[in-house]
Scaffold this active site. Structure first.
Site, short mmCIF file in Angstrom:
data_model
loop_
_atom_site.label_atom_id
_atom_site.label_comp_id
_atom_site.label_asym_id
_atom_site.label_seq_id
_atom_site.Cartn_x
_atom_site.Cartn_y
_atom_site.Cartn_z
N ASN A 224 5.52 12.72 9.18
CA ASN A 224 5.85 11.99 7.97
C ASN A 224 7.17 11.25 8.17
OD1 ASN A 224 6.58 11.12 5.44
ND2 ASN A 224 6.22 13.07 4.40
N HIS B 225 0.00 6.60 2.80
CA HIS B 225 1.19 7.30 3.29
C HIS B 225 0.73 8.52 4.09
CE1 HIS B 225 4.89 9.41 3.52
NE2 HIS B 225 4.58 10.32 2.61
N CYS C 201 9.01 8.43 -0.26
CA CYS C 201 7.91 7.98 0.61
C CYS C 201 7.19 6.76 0.04
CB CYS C 201 6.94 9.12 0.86
SG CYS C 201 7.74 10.50 1.69
C1 LIG Z 1 4.00 21.96 3.43
C2 LIG Z 1 2.50 22.22 3.50
C3 LIG Z 1 1.96 21.68 4.81
C4 LIG Z 1 2.25 23.72 3.45
O1 LIG Z 1 0.88 23.97 3.53
P1 LIG Z 1 0.20 25.02 2.54
O2 LIG Z 1 -1.20 25.11 2.94
O3 LIG Z 1 0.52 24.57 1.14
O4 LIG Z 1 0.93 26.33 2.92
P2 LIG Z 1 1.83 27.29 2.00
O5 LIG Z 1 3.14 26.60 1.72
O6 LIG Z 1 1.02 27.76 0.85
O7 LIG Z 1 2.05 28.46 3.02
C5 LIG Z 1 0.99 29.26 3.48
C6 LIG Z 1 1.56 30.28 4.46
O8 LIG Z 1 1.94 29.62 5.67
C7 LIG Z 1 3.28 29.92 5.98
N1 LIG Z 1 3.89 28.79 6.65
C8 LIG Z 1 4.58 27.76 6.11
N2 LIG Z 1 4.99 26.92 7.07
C9 LIG Z 1 4.52 27.41 8.23
C10 LIG Z 1 4.60 26.97 9.56
N3 LIG Z 1 5.24 25.86 9.92
N4 LIG Z 1 3.99 27.72 10.51
C11 LIG Z 1 3.34 28.84 10.21
N5 LIG Z 1 3.23 29.32 8.96
C12 LIG Z 1 3.82 28.60 7.97
C13 LIG Z 1 3.93 30.21 4.65
O9 LIG Z 1 5.10 31.00 4.81
C14 LIG Z 1 2.82 30.96 3.94
O10 LIG Z 1 2.82 32.29 4.39
P3 LIG Z 1 2.48 33.51 3.37
O11 LIG Z 1 1.09 33.23 2.90
O12 LIG Z 1 2.62 34.69 4.23
O13 LIG Z 1 3.50 33.39 2.28
C15 LIG Z 1 1.76 21.55 2.32
O14 LIG Z 1 2.08 22.23 1.13
C16 LIG Z 1 2.10 20.11 2.16
O15 LIG Z 1 1.74 19.30 2.98
N6 LIG Z 1 2.73 19.73 1.04
C17 LIG Z 1 3.05 18.38 0.74
C18 LIG Z 1 4.10 17.90 1.68
C19 LIG Z 1 4.46 16.47 1.42
O16 LIG Z 1 3.59 15.69 1.16
N7 LIG Z 1 5.75 16.19 1.52
C20 LIG Z 1 6.32 14.92 1.48
C21 LIG Z 1 6.06 14.24 0.20
S1 LIG Z 1 5.80 12.60 0.47
#
Ligand SMILES: CC(C)(COP(=O)(O)OP(=O)(O)OC[C@H]1O[C@@H](n2cnc3c(N)ncnc32)[C@H](O)[C@@H]1OP(=O)(O)O)[C@@H](O)C(=O)NCCC(=O)NCCS
Length: 343
Positions: free
Chosen positions: A298, A268, A127
């Protein structure tokens, strides 16, 4: 503000034109609700994404690049038509979703836009790919090696996305943009400084393992879903929040600038919460932080040029404004740039 203008070896470099492109097809959160166990409210609250654009079957990321490049040349042109592609001396493409392993996307674009006489290459910065490609292009112009460098950031992430994995499929979209880098005129500042960093220990948290020389495509790699993006979301999130803030603070501080001096901050677009956390640390007025993740998701190396376009459309990016760009991506990679907008 006590902006210290860092001297360059030769001449200063600036952006003289911008062109962006997203494919017309769209996947909304409602569409995703039919594919995986998710819902619009979760996606909006946790990421800020409402919909994302998807490249049609039969096309590759080079198609996004060609559209963006042609729009950039049209923007640089005048009443007699677009700037001829034959004037481009170098093409640098930031992407991690090339059409194929080789030839490079830069070669495919060079041929299709008719940039006869240009050379070029791809940059794999995840990214941060656009900001990395940007520094390479800027240094070519500053050193006097070239006068017209086309820098493109684009990705077709949906091609590498597992639409049975709710933790990744809601995040990614396709799109990108191109800028032309040329020497600045007398009195203009253009690019001021960059801060870049890589931390390869983060490779385990965000990667696409299949298809390279270590894991060439086999039935086994396909069954193990190794040709899809793998992400440890929370690990990437923590790194992104910390490093976006660190890199931007370092860049502003060493150039005598504060968040209040910036015309706008163009980050980003990976997660709205990462953006607002960084902007808070910089003390930025939220009105001057560019966010379009709702429309595009993204798009990896495509997000910053697409957000430049949004900033212009919203009247938040004008000639003479100081602009901060920042990205974090797979690698991990970190990139930030400070410039004065001269268009
Ligand atoms: C991916 C992301 C949105 C997840 O958000 P989060 O708040 O960290 O959520 P978690 O991964 O801790 O998951 C929380 C819960 O939601 C659930 N969950 C994950 N994706 C889900 C979705 N699409 N819909 C519903 N629930 C979802 C998980 O299974 C978890 O459930 P649990 O508590 O029962 O285990 C976040 O971590 C993120 O944005 N990370 C960086 C991504 C990024 O920048 N990527 C590119 C790099 S440039």
């Amino acid at each position: 503000m006590s902006l210290t203008i860092r001297p360059v070896v030769g001449r200063r470099a600036k952006i003289t034109a911008l062109g962006t492109y997203v494919p017309p097809d769209v996947i909304t959160n409602k569409d995703l609700e039919k594919l995986v166990d998710t819902n619009d409210q979760w996606i909006m609250e946790r990421t800020g994404i409402k919909e994302r654009h998807v490249l049609a079957k039969g096309l590759g990321v080079s198609d996004i690049c060609v559209h963006a490049a042609n729009k950039c040349l049209a923007a640089r042109g005048g009443i007699s038509g677009p700037m001829p592609a034959s004037e481009i001396e170098c093409i640098i493409v930031g992407t991690v979703t090339p059409d194929m392993m080789f030839p490079s996307t830069a070669c495919l674009v060079q041929d299709r836009i008719g940039a006869k006489g240009a050379w070029g290459f791809d940059v794999s910065g995840g990214c941060s790919g656009f900001v990395y490609a940007l520094q390479a292009g800027v240094k070519m112009v500053e050193s006097g090696a070239h006068r017209k460098v086309l820098v493109i950031g684009a990705d077709a992430n949906t091609r590498m996305t597992d639409y049975t994995d709710r933790t990744t499929c809601v995040l990614f979209g396709d799109g990108g943009g191109a800028v032309l880098i040329e020497p600045a005129e007398e009195g203009e500042i253009g690019f001021i400084d960059f801060v870049h960093e890589i931390d390869g220990s983060g490779g385990v948290s965000l990667n696409l393992k299949g298809g390279g020389s270590l894991n060439p495509p086999t039935h086994e790699t396909i069954n193990k879903k190794m040709h899809f993006i793998y992400q440890d979301g929370p690990a990437v999130y923590k790194f992104a929040v910390r490093k976006m803030a660190e890199a931007t603070a370092k860049l502003l501080e060493r150039n005598g600038v504060t968040g209040a001096d910036l015309g706008c901050f163009i980050p980003h677009q990976a997660n709205k919460r990462i953006i607002t956390a960084t902007a808070d640390r910089l003390g930025m007025d939220p009105e001057r932080v560019i966010i379009n993740i709702e429309k595009y998701g993204n798009t990896s190396a495509g997000t910053i040029p697409l957000a430049m376009e949004t900033a212009i459309e919203e009247g938040k990016l004008k000639k003479g404004d100081l602009v901060l760009l920042a990205a974090v991506g797979a690698g991990f990679t970190v990139g930030a740039a400070l410039l004065r907008w001269e268009i």
